[in-house]
Design an enzyme around this catalytic site. Structure first.
Site, PDB file in Angstrom:
ATOM      1  N   CYS A   1      10.683   8.525  10.400  1.00 12.05           N
ATOM      2  CA  CYS A   1      10.284   9.506   9.402  1.00 12.05           C
ATOM      3  C   CYS A   1      10.629   8.901   8.055  1.00 12.05           C
ATOM      4  O   CYS A   1      11.405   7.972   7.961  1.00 12.05           O
ATOM      5  CB  CYS A   1      11.016  10.822   9.621  1.00 12.05           C
ATOM      6  SG  CYS A   1      12.789  10.698   9.545  1.00 12.05           S
TER       7      CYS A   1
ATOM      8  N   HIS B   1     -17.783  -4.272 -16.273  1.00 16.08           N
ATOM      9  CA  HIS B   1     -16.419  -4.620 -15.887  1.00 16.08           C
ATOM     10  C   HIS B   1     -15.560  -3.393 -15.590  1.00 16.08           C
ATOM     11  O   HIS B   1     -14.913  -3.298 -14.562  1.00 16.08           O
ATOM     12  CB  HIS B   1     -15.783  -5.457 -16.997  1.00 16.08           C
ATOM     13  CG  HIS B   1     -14.348  -5.738 -16.734  1.00 16.08           C
ATOM     14  ND1 HIS B   1     -13.332  -4.977 -17.276  1.00 16.08           N
ATOM     15  CD2 HIS B   1     -13.769  -6.630 -15.925  1.00 16.08           C
ATOM     16  CE1 HIS B   1     -12.183  -5.422 -16.836  1.00 16.08           C
ATOM     17  NE2 HIS B   1     -12.410  -6.433 -16.007  1.00 16.08           N
TER      18      HIS B   1
ATOM     19  N   MET C   1     -12.119 -15.134 -13.719  1.00 17.15           N
ATOM     20  CA  MET C   1     -12.113 -16.519 -14.179  1.00 17.15           C
ATOM     21  C   MET C   1     -13.428 -16.790 -14.890  1.00 17.15           C
ATOM     22  O   MET C   1     -14.289 -15.934 -14.959  1.00 17.15           O
ATOM     23  CB  MET C   1     -11.886 -17.446 -13.005  1.00 17.15           C
ATOM     24  CG  MET C   1     -10.482 -17.271 -12.440  1.00 17.15           C
ATOM     25  SD  MET C   1     -10.209 -18.298 -11.027  1.00 17.15           S
ATOM     26  CE  MET C   1     -11.362 -17.631  -9.891  1.00 17.15           C
TER      27      MET C   1
ATOM     28  N   ARG D   1     -19.520 -22.512 -12.279  1.00 16.53           N
ATOM     29  CA  ARG D   1     -19.018 -21.178 -11.923  1.00 16.53           C
ATOM     30  C   ARG D   1     -17.765 -21.287 -11.075  1.00 16.53           C
ATOM     31  O   ARG D   1     -17.674 -22.115 -10.186  1.00 16.53           O
ATOM     32  CB  ARG D   1     -20.078 -20.414 -11.117  1.00 16.53           C
ATOM     33  CG  ARG D   1     -21.471 -20.608 -11.611  1.00 16.53           C
ATOM     34  CD  ARG D   1     -22.504 -20.002 -10.663  1.00 16.53           C
ATOM     35  NE  ARG D   1     -22.375 -18.574 -10.516  1.00 16.53           N
ATOM     36  CZ  ARG D   1     -23.075 -17.859  -9.644  1.00 16.53           C
ATOM     37  NH1 ARG D   1     -23.925 -18.468  -8.798  1.00 16.53           N
ATOM     38  NH2 ARG D   1     -22.913 -16.561  -9.567  1.00 16.53           N
TER      39      ARG D   1
ATOM     40  N   TYR E   1       5.955   7.608  17.664  1.00 15.85           N
ATOM     41  CA  TYR E   1       5.289   8.312  16.575  1.00 15.85           C
ATOM     42  C   TYR E   1       5.768   7.837  15.218  1.00 15.85           C
ATOM     43  O   TYR E   1       6.814   7.190  15.109  1.00 15.85           O
ATOM     44  CB  TYR E   1       5.526   9.830  16.706  1.00 15.85           C
ATOM     45  CG  TYR E   1       6.947  10.264  16.397  1.00 15.85           C
ATOM     46  CD1 TYR E   1       7.307  10.604  15.092  1.00 15.85           C
ATOM     47  CD2 TYR E   1       7.916  10.325  17.390  1.00 15.85           C
ATOM     48  CE1 TYR E   1       8.608  10.988  14.795  1.00 15.85           C
ATOM     49  CE2 TYR E   1       9.219  10.705  17.094  1.00 15.85           C
ATOM     50  CZ  TYR E   1       9.560  11.031  15.802  1.00 15.85           C
ATOM     51  OH  TYR E   1      10.839  11.397  15.499  1.00 15.85           O
TER      52      TYR E   1
ATOM     53  N   SER F   1      15.116   9.414  15.753  1.00 14.79           N
ATOM     54  CA  SER F   1      14.191   9.328  14.632  1.00 14.79           C
ATOM     55  C   SER F   1      14.806   8.360  13.634  1.00 14.79           C
ATOM     56  O   SER F   1      15.877   8.620  13.092  1.00 14.79           O
ATOM     57  CB  SER F   1      14.000  10.711  14.008  1.00 14.79           C
ATOM     58  OG  SER F   1      13.228  10.589  12.842  1.00 14.79           O
TER      59      SER F   1
ATOM     60  N   LYS G   1     -17.816 -17.410  -3.341  1.00 15.08           N
ATOM     61  CA  LYS G   1     -19.118 -17.592  -3.977  1.00 15.08           C
ATOM     62  C   LYS G   1     -19.830 -18.795  -3.385  1.00 15.08           C
ATOM     63  O   LYS G   1     -21.007 -18.721  -3.013  1.00 15.08           O
ATOM     64  CB  LYS G   1     -18.909 -17.769  -5.484  1.00 15.08           C
ATOM     65  CG  LYS G   1     -20.135 -17.546  -6.320  1.00 15.08           C
ATOM     66  CD  LYS G   1     -19.832 -17.730  -7.813  1.00 15.08           C
ATOM     67  CE  LYS G   1     -19.127 -16.530  -8.405  1.00 15.08           C
ATOM     68  NZ  LYS G   1     -18.606 -16.795  -9.762  1.00 15.08           N
TER      69      LYS G   1
ATOM     70  N   GLU H   1      20.079   5.987  11.182  1.00 18.47           N
ATOM     71  CA  GLU H   1      19.932   5.568   9.784  1.00 18.47           C
ATOM     72  C   GLU H   1      21.145   4.789   9.283  1.00 18.47           C
ATOM     73  O   GLU H   1      21.287   4.532   8.098  1.00 18.47           O
ATOM     74  CB  GLU H   1      19.634   6.778   8.888  1.00 18.47           C
ATOM     75  CG  GLU H   1      20.554   7.955   9.110  1.00 18.47           C
ATOM     76  CD  GLU H   1      20.059   9.232   8.413  1.00 18.47           C
ATOM     77  OE1 GLU H   1      19.235   9.138   7.502  1.00 18.47           O
ATOM     78  OE2 GLU H   1      20.533  10.316   8.790  1.00 18.47           O
TER      79      GLU H   1
ATOM     80  N   ARG I   1     -21.915 -10.939  -2.036  1.00 25.62           N
ATOM     81  CA  ARG I   1     -20.570 -10.787  -1.488  1.00 25.62           C
ATOM     82  C   ARG I   1     -20.448  -9.366  -0.952  1.00 25.62           C
ATOM     83  O   ARG I   1     -21.244  -8.496  -1.316  1.00 25.62           O
ATOM     84  CB  ARG I   1     -19.504 -11.044  -2.548  1.00 25.62           C
ATOM     85  CG  ARG I   1     -19.577 -10.069  -3.695  1.00 25.62           C
ATOM     86  CD  ARG I   1     -18.522 -10.379  -4.751  1.00 25.62           C
ATOM     87  NE  ARG I   1     -18.767  -9.575  -5.941  1.00 25.62           N
ATOM     88  CZ  ARG I   1     -18.574  -9.979  -7.175  1.00 25.62           C
ATOM     89  NH1 ARG I   1     -18.127 -11.189  -7.421  1.00 25.62           N
ATOM     90  NH2 ARG I   1     -18.819  -9.186  -8.194  1.00 25.62           N
TER      91      ARG I   1
ATOM     92  N   ARG J   1      13.268  19.275   6.512  1.00 26.56           N
ATOM     93  CA  ARG J   1      14.588  19.187   5.866  1.00 26.56           C
ATOM     94  C   ARG J   1      15.053  20.564   5.451  1.00 26.56           C
ATOM     95  O   ARG J   1      14.331  21.283   4.774  1.00 26.56           O
ATOM     96  CB  ARG J   1      14.505  18.279   4.636  1.00 26.56           C
ATOM     97  CG  ARG J   1      14.439  16.825   4.990  1.00 26.56           C
ATOM     98  CD  ARG J   1      13.974  16.017   3.813  1.00 26.56           C
ATOM     99  NE  ARG J   1      12.631  16.434   3.444  1.00 26.56           N
ATOM    100  CZ  ARG J   1      11.837  15.747   2.633  1.00 26.56           C
ATOM    101  NH1 ARG J   1      12.262  14.637   2.105  1.00 26.56           N
ATOM    102  NH2 ARG J   1      10.635  16.195   2.346  1.00 26.56           N
TER     103      ARG J   1
ATOM    104  N   GLY K   1     -14.914 -11.356 -12.421  1.00 24.41           N
ATOM    105  CA  GLY K   1     -14.730 -11.479 -13.858  1.00 24.41           C
ATOM    106  C   GLY K   1     -13.389 -12.023 -14.293  1.00 24.41           C
ATOM    107  O   GLY K   1     -13.083 -12.053 -15.471  1.00 24.41           O
TER     108      GLY K   1
HETATM  109  P1  ADP Z   1     -18.671 -13.893 -12.265  1.00 18.65           P
HETATM  110  O1  ADP Z   1     -17.787 -14.328 -11.162  1.00 18.65           O
HETATM  111  O2  ADP Z   1     -17.962 -13.504 -13.499  1.00 18.65           O
HETATM  112  O3  ADP Z   1     -19.723 -12.929 -11.812  1.00 18.65           O
HETATM  113  P2  ADP Z   1     -20.692 -15.900 -12.084  1.00 18.65           P
HETATM  114  O4  ADP Z   1     -20.347 -17.306 -11.789  1.00 18.65           O
HETATM  115  O5  ADP Z   1     -21.236 -15.135 -10.939  1.00 18.65           O
HETATM  116  O6  ADP Z   1     -19.446 -15.205 -12.720  1.00 18.65           O
HETATM  117  O7  ADP Z   1     -21.755 -15.969 -13.266  1.00 18.65           O
HETATM  118  C1  ADP Z   1     -21.834 -15.103 -14.350  1.00 18.65           C
HETATM  119  C2  ADP Z   1     -23.278 -14.676 -14.558  1.00 18.65           C
HETATM  120  O8  ADP Z   1     -24.133 -15.794 -14.748  1.00 18.65           O
HETATM  121  C3  ADP Z   1     -23.832 -13.926 -13.370  1.00 18.65           C
HETATM  122  O9  ADP Z   1     -24.608 -12.862 -13.813  1.00 18.65           O
HETATM  123  C4  ADP Z   1     -24.689 -14.948 -12.676  1.00 18.65           C
HETATM  124  O10 ADP Z   1     -25.732 -14.352 -11.969  1.00 18.65           O
HETATM  125  C5  ADP Z   1     -25.202 -15.788 -13.829  1.00 18.65           C
HETATM  126  N1  ADP Z   1     -25.477 -17.149 -13.372  1.00 18.65           N
HETATM  127  C6  ADP Z   1     -24.612 -17.989 -12.783  1.00 18.65           C
HETATM  128  N2  ADP Z   1     -25.200 -19.145 -12.442  1.00 18.65           N
HETATM  129  C7  ADP Z   1     -26.492 -19.050 -12.833  1.00 18.65           C
HETATM  130  C8  ADP Z   1     -27.624 -19.906 -12.727  1.00 18.65           C
HETATM  131  N3  ADP Z   1     -27.520 -21.093 -12.142  1.00 18.65           N
HETATM  132  N4  ADP Z   1     -28.780 -19.473 -13.210  1.00 18.65           N
HETATM  133  C9  ADP Z   1     -28.863 -18.244 -13.812  1.00 18.65           C
HETATM  134  N5  ADP Z   1     -27.863 -17.398 -13.934  1.00 18.65           N
HETATM  135  C10 ADP Z   1     -26.667 -17.781 -13.444  1.00 18.65           C
HETATM  136 MG    MG Z   2     -20.822 -13.161 -10.239  1.00 20.37          MG
HETATM  137 MG    MG Z   3      18.992  10.125   5.760  1.00 12.69          MG
END
Ligand code: ADP
Ligand code: MG
Ligand code: MG
Length: 881
Positions: free
Chosen positions: A837, A453, A104, A93, A857, A769, A23, A750, A337, A559, A102
């Site tokens: 195999c 999620h 952490m 974040r 192979y 083999s 990130k 084997e 990402r 076999r 999601g």
């Molecule tokens: P996750 O890894 O769970 O997606 P994020 O760190 O990306 O967590 O953030 C969770 C949500 O909060 C995301 O939708 C993100 O866009 C929003 N968010 C994070 N930082 C900001 C910010 N500085 N301003 C507005 N929204 C934010």
């Molecule tokens: Mg995010």
């Molecule tokens: Mg055998």
């Protein structure tokens, strides 16, 4: 000298992912290429490790660096953390080097307190927004940092909404939120026996610590284990100034993929919520609008957004998953990402990006994970059969599944592990449900969108998933759901189709998979590149044909024992085994020969023009006889009810033979070539059947290349003797039929002794083999069934072994024997053909090993052939680099 732990966004680049996390590195990159990213800074993953080493605290040095970066952020934004007139608000974040969506925790709106909220209200002239933000902050901060259960807040909020007669949050007024805030603070004080922290600086450091702590929360640990992400890499923390999507109807927030992550189609795909903050979209609390809605409501923003999407794709040369927020009509980017995608999408995106000139073929080949291809080779719903569709939701992750309805992740896990097929049905899923999703065949949620999620996780795992299926009304307490008047109970069977969003009653009819044109295209490129040949393990013409359709270049293992197990033949096989003398045995063998010949004709015909490797009988003979204990019970019964019967006599004879053949350790007993040595007439019959079949087909004009393989050889003499048996049978059949058959005789390697004396064995073998399943058993001294059933799991949990060596080849041990075997064998015969195999032949890291070991192979089950073709190409590309 002091170490640098904190980086402003403008100091980083995308190649600093290990240090800044995915990130952080991408926020830096987007800043660098001039996109509108709210300013901020990243505390590195090294700081996370230092935090743990230092006894779970930030060091003085780290704190100082955070302070310095904060001062710079304040300068850039012209705002100040905790300043009542002009407060800076930030998000804190998490973000590791490998994305863990999601998994952490994140805190938004940090910096608000009883005073700054007043300033924010005045400054924005929007008290409703200010108080809404503050209550969100208390909620999130309490949950993530203070460990107060979310339930308390949700429960209270529900009560307030109900009392006021509102159906959704946007109806709440500033005054309503103020009331809620008073109550929220009471909840916190009651739960942690301390007031909610009002000092923004204290809030910031508590939040940073909490993100570091979240690296080791339960769901993050499970996720890492599942995805084989190392524990030691740590997470970074991003502190970023807030932008607000909840400022009114000219604001909003969304998530979008630059292409459809489910099908791969090159259209913008995503969701958007007006007047909302980030978490609302992913949490699945409100079902958002499709991104196309943004075009209607904010055309200029949409246009700009589309342009940036294209630019980001060109820049990263891959499909992007983008978070964005619109504040008063101004667009901000909060994350990008490489998007997680289904196998189907991975293939389409890779192939189309080559066509669009964004990437080259080799890159495309490396883009698709061979493991993912399994998804595409699963059965799907038969469109021509009748379907009992009861509801339709969003097609969030393709694939078809049938199973029993369960409403709870723990139960899904329990039943799933016990081998039951279940469909997890939930109002929405959270990261805490992940173990249930793993164990289920598929997931249905009644709320949440395509980026919720459940959808993200299911796509990542290749599970069928339907989201936002609002027609179904779930009653968790009563363990059932309704669709109109229809009632489905816990345990009832339903089917789901993740590509159409259809939820069906009962078990839908399924059909075999086929390869899409794009999949064929990609595999065509793989074939141009790869050097390893891909054969298949097939015992029947049906399997052989399927494998050929998938691109198999021959049969690496056919076999013959499966032919012996056929219920119509088993009695004759038993006669053969029970025969008291050679004469009696010959009668049975003569009956079996034409049957075997028939089998081989079928498989040779299916593989016309390609080599077919037939392994002579391998398992211990008692496997073809009834179970000892069952017999005992039967006999005891008959002794009472019919002591004079013929049946009893027969069973007693059977019993004597079973007892005679019973072995202490059948895996290491009288099986494989040992059987052939004790009963050469069995191998002779099989060899003749192979040669007769070949002769018949050659006469018809069908090209056949039989390769006869002797199993479980440990000493060259074993092979030498049995080679003669086979050669004699060949000479006899050729003379009798007048057909010349070119064939090869080889052996399975084997046993460790075979690998270690491969130079001698090669004098008698035309090919090797490597039977890596038995070779793994005999190298480790594990019997597979016992190991997998009893102790292997513990071994892996305690990291005694990194993986199950029966699934992923143990390169250091078993692999060394393979390398030795190839090297010694080729000392004797430089052009000796060698392959493997068994299941390892369809596993990507093992395939890579085979390439490096110089094998010719790999042979794997039909449905793994496409995977093996791709993995073989990747091995060539990777090892050239
Ligand atoms: P996750 O890894 O769970 O997606 P994020 O760190 O990306 O967590 O953030 C969770 C949500 O909060 C995301 O939708 C993100 O866009 C929003 N968010 C994070 N930082 C900001 C910010 N500085 N301003 C507005 N929204 C934010
Ligand atoms: Mg995010
Ligand atoms: Mg055998």
């Amino acid at each position: 000298m002091s170490k640098k732990y904190v980086y402003l966004f403008q100091e980083g680049r995308s190649n600093m992912r290990d240090l800044l996390g995915g990130k952080g590195a991408n926020l830096a990159e987007m800043t660098h290429i001039g996109l509108p990213v709210p300013p901020g800074f990243t505390i590195s993953t090294e700081a996370c490790n230092a935090y743990y080493e230092y006894g779970k605290q930030l060091t003085e040095e780290m704190r100082d660096q955070v302070m310095t970066a904060l001062r710079q952020l304040e300068e850039t934004t012209g705002k100040q953390l905790g300043n009542v007139e002009n407060p800076l608000l930030v998000s804190v974040r998490s973000g590791a080097a490998i994305s863990m969506p999601g998994m952490m925790d994140t805190v938004l709106n940090l910096g608000l307190n009883d005073e700054t909220v007043v300033g924010l209200a005045r400054l924005t002239q929007n008290p409703r927004f200010a108080y809404d933000s503050y209550r969100r902050f208390i909620q999130m901060f309490s949950d993530v940092v203070l460990g107060v259960d979310m339930y308390h807040f949700e429960h209270l909020l529900e009560g307030v909404r109900e009392a006021k007669g509102y159906s959704a949050d946007p109806e709440m007024t500033a005054e309503d939120w103020q009331e809620v805030i008073v109550e929220y603070k009471k909840i916190v004080e009651k739960q942690i026996r301390k007031p909610f922290p009002q000092n923004p600086m204290e809030q910031l450091f508590l939040a940073i610590n909490a993100v570091f702590e979240s690296w080791n929360n339960q769901r993050a640990i499970v996720y890492r284990k599942l995805n084989k992400i190392p524990d030691h890499i740590g997470t970074a923390v991003n502190v970023q100034s807030m932008v607000f999507g909840n400022m009114g109807n000219d604001s909003g927030t969304g998530v979008a993929f630059t292409r459809n992550p489910s099908t791969g189609e090159a259209v913008l795909y995503g969701e958007f919520l007006i007047n909302a903050q980030g978490e609302d979209v992913v949490a699945g609390i409100r079902t958002p609008e499709p991104i196309a809605q943004l075009e209607q409501e904010m055309p200029a923003v949409f246009q700009q957004f589309k342009e940036v999407c294209t630019r980001l794709e060109q820049h990263y040369k891959d499909m992007q998953d983008i978070e964005f927020t619109v504040e008063h009509g101004k667009l901000y980017f909060l994350q990008t990402r490489n998007g997680k995608r289904t196998a189907q999408a991975a293939i389409r995106v890779a192939v189309e990006m080559v066509e669009e000139g964004i990437i080259d073929k080799e890159t495309a080949l490396l883009r698709v994970d061979p493991d993912q291809l399994n998804q595409l080779l699963h059965r799907r719903i038969d469109e021509s059969a009748e379907k009992n569709v009861m509801a339709k939701g969003l097609p969030a992750s393709p694939g078809a599944a049938t199973g029993k309805v369960v409403f709870d992740a723990d139960e899904a896990e329990e039943l799933g592990n016990a081998g039951e097929k279940v469909i997890l049905v939930r109002p929405e899923t959270t990261p805490d449900d992940i173990h249930g999703i793993v164990a289920a065949q598929g997931v249905v949620t009644s709320r949440g969108g395509m980026t919720s999620h459940a959808a993200v996780v299911a796509r990542g795992m290749g599970k069928a998933c339907i989201c936002g299926c609002e027609a179904i009304q779930i009653d968790l307490k009563a363990q059932r759901f309704h669709v109109g008047s229809l009632e489905i109970h816990h345990g009832d069977i339903i089917s789901i189709d993740g590509s159409t969003g259809e939820v069906m009653k009962g078990a839908a009819k399924m059909v075999d998979p086929e390869l899409s044109p794009q999949f064929q295209q990609l595999l065509g490129w793989a074939d141009e590149v790869r050097q390893l040949k891909v054969f298949t393990n097939a015992d029947t013409p049906h399997d052989a044909l399927k494998a050929r359709e998938f691109g198999a270049e021959g049969v690496g293992l056919c076999r013959t024992e499966h032919m012996f197990m056929d219920p119509a033949r088993l009695p004759i096989v038993q006669e053969m085994i029970l025969a008291e003398d050679d004469e009696a045995r010959k009668v049975a063998l003569d009956q079996l020969l034409p049957m075997q010949q028939d089998d081989f004709e079928g498989i040779f015909r299916a593989m016309e023009g390609l080599p077919v490797t037939v392994r002579l009988l391998d398992p211990p003979l008692h496997e073809f006889l009834p179970d000892f204990e069952d017999l005992l019970v039967e006999i005891t019964k008959l002794q009472i009810t019919a002591p004079q019967s013929e049946e009893l006599k027969e069973l007693e004879q059977m019993m004597r033979k079973v007892r005679q053949l019973k072995e202490m350790n059948p895996m290491l007993g009288n099986r494989g070539c040992r059987l052939g040595l004790l009963h050469p007439d069995i191998y002779e019959m099989q060899a003749k059947a192979i040669f007769y079949a070949a002769a018949t087909l050659i006469k018809e004009g069908t090209a056949v290349y039989p390769e006869i393989m002797i199993p479980l050889v440990g000493h060259v003499h074993e092979l030498q003797i049995l080679r003669e048996v086979v050669e004699k049978a060949g000479a006899m059949v050729m003379e009798e039929t007048g057909v010349t058959i070119s064939y090869a005789i080889g052996t399975m390697i084997e046993l460790p002794r075979a690998a270690l004396t491969a130079d001698q064995i090669a004098t008698q073998a035309d090919f090797f083999s490597f039977g890596t399943n038995d070779l793994t058993q005999t190298t480790f001294g594990f019997s597979r069934d016992d190991a997998e059933g009893k102790f292997l799991q513990t071994y892996i949990e305690h990291k005694v072994l990194p993986e199950n060596p029966f699934a992923v080849l143990d390169q250091e041990g078993v692999g060394k024997l393979v390398e030795t075997g190839v090297r010694l064998g080729r000392q004797t015969k430089p052009n000796l053909k060698a392959g493997i195999c068994g299941e390892h032949g369809g596993e990507k890291s093992s395939i890579d090993f085979c390439y490096r070991a110089g094998l010719n192979y790999v042979s794997c089950s039909p449905y793994r052939v496409p995977l093996a073709r791709l993995a073989a190409a990747q091995a060539t590309i990777r090892n050239a680099k």
